[in-house]
Design an enzyme around this catalytic site. Structure first.
Site, short mmCIF file in Angstrom:
data_model
loop_
_atom_site.label_atom_id
_atom_site.label_comp_id
_atom_site.label_asym_id
_atom_site.label_seq_id
_atom_site.Cartn_x
_atom_site.Cartn_y
_atom_site.Cartn_z
N PRO A 20 0.49 1.34 -1.73
CA PRO A 20 -0.71 1.87 -1.08
C PRO A 20 -0.34 2.81 0.06
CG PRO A 20 -0.90 -0.49 -1.43
CD PRO A 20 0.51 -0.13 -1.77
N GLU A 21 -1.07 3.92 0.16
CA GLU A 21 -0.84 4.89 1.21
C GLU A 21 -2.02 4.84 2.18
OE1 GLU A 21 0.33 8.71 -0.44
OE2 GLU A 21 1.33 7.73 -2.12
N ARG A 30 13.58 19.30 12.22
CA ARG A 30 14.19 18.25 11.41
C ARG A 30 15.34 18.73 10.52
NH1 ARG A 30 11.93 12.96 11.42
NH2 ARG A 30 11.24 12.84 13.59
N HIS A 88 -2.25 -15.44 -7.67
CA HIS A 88 -1.19 -15.09 -6.72
C HIS A 88 -1.68 -15.19 -5.28
CE1 HIS A 88 1.14 -13.83 -10.18
NE2 HIS A 88 0.14 -13.08 -10.57
N ARG A 126 3.62 -9.46 -6.31
CA ARG A 126 5.07 -9.20 -6.22
C ARG A 126 5.69 -9.68 -4.91
NH1 ARG A 126 4.40 -2.99 -8.53
NH2 ARG A 126 3.74 -3.58 -10.63
#
Length: 286
Positions: free
Chosen positions: A2-3, A157, A95, A115
């Site tokens: 998920p973002e 960077r 789960h 997971r």
């Protein structure tokens, strides 16, 4: 994984249904779900019982719930974590890892994680900003995000622009999907050197990052399988608006050239060969 849009969608749901409620009981059903809470599951439950949730906040892909004790619950969904609001009589999910019951006997908050890469922890004194996530940069949707500061840091960077977008200490919340989408909109290839980007190019890219994230939030995020859902168990639908991600071989929505897929950090990058050509050495984007 998920973002930002997916996590923000969950945050909005939690804020609506959990803020202001007092925790009556906490059941830790799998120790791995609270492995980042070093004192263990028993202590995790003990310090939360009787506490009231004051708010639900987000930094990048992390959530935190400030409590009236001055502490905070910190959460990360990992690859498959779900924070669901369920009626008390609803059957347990296969789960289910952690269950929160509230003093009002209303809907339970359940942390479900197939997971077990996600997790919850209590941050002592972390109501304002948990120290565990203080190193994570602000995201571009944050009112206090500095566009000028980001532009300066990005160009210093000396890395590839997509790698920079995924660096959570530079700009948080942007993952593989939304980086590819923003780069397509900005007509930039992901390997373009950050120190070769002009000021206008950085501004254009940041604008597209914000647009993509905002549109995805409005659509409830992107769901490619049943593992990402909001607090009501509903999937997001931004996948219908993706221009490049996951579209290898399909025509570019802008020029018709087949979308290409390239290996990237054990994942994949998607781009248009015509709209986003690989940069020439020392080429500065204008």
């Amino acid at each position: 994984m998920p973002e930002l849009p997916e996590v923000e969608t969950v945050r909005q749901g939690l804020d609506r249904w959990v803020t202001g409620r007092r925790i009556a009981a906490v059941e830790v059903r799998h120790p791995r779900a609270v492995r980042r809470h070093l004192p263990g599951g028993g202590h995790f439950a003990e310090v939360l019982v009787g506490r009231t949730v004051l708010d639900v906040r987000r930094r990048g892909k992390y959530l935190w719930l400030p409590l009236d004790s001055g502490d905070a619950i910190v959460g990360h969904l990992g690859m498959s974590g779900q924070l669901l609001l369920q009626p008390a009589e609803a059957a347990d999910e296969p789960h289910l890892r952690v269950r929160f019951r509230f003093a009002d006997d209303g809907a339970q908050l359940r942390f479900v994680d197939q997971r077990t890469f996600g997790g919850l922890a209590v941050s002592a004194g972390g109501a304002e900003l948990p120290k565990e996530i203080a190193h994570i940069a602000r995201d571009p949707m944050d009112p206090d995000f500095s566009a000028a500061g980001f532009a300066t840091a990005l160009r210093r960077r000396r890395t590839e622009v997509k790698r920079a977008l995924l660096d959570q200490t530079l700009i948080s919340g942007v993952g593989n999907i939304y980086a590819d989408e923003a780069l397509w909109r900005a007509k930039l290839h992901g390997v373009r050197p950050t120190d070769a980007l002009s000021g206008p190019a950085v501004s254009r890219l940041l604008g597209h990052v914000r647009d993509v994230l905002g549109e995805a939030i409005a659509a409830g995020g992107t769901s490619f399988d049943a593992l990402y859902v909001n607090v009501n168990g509903e999937s997001g639908y931004f996948d219908r608006a993706l221009h490049v991600y996951g579209r290898e071989g399909e025509p570019c929505d802008r020029c018709g050239t087949p979308i290409r897929r390239e290996a990237f950090m054990n994942r994949s990058s998607y781009s248009c060969p015509r709209c986003q050509p690989r940069p020439r050495a020392l080429l500065t984007t204008r």
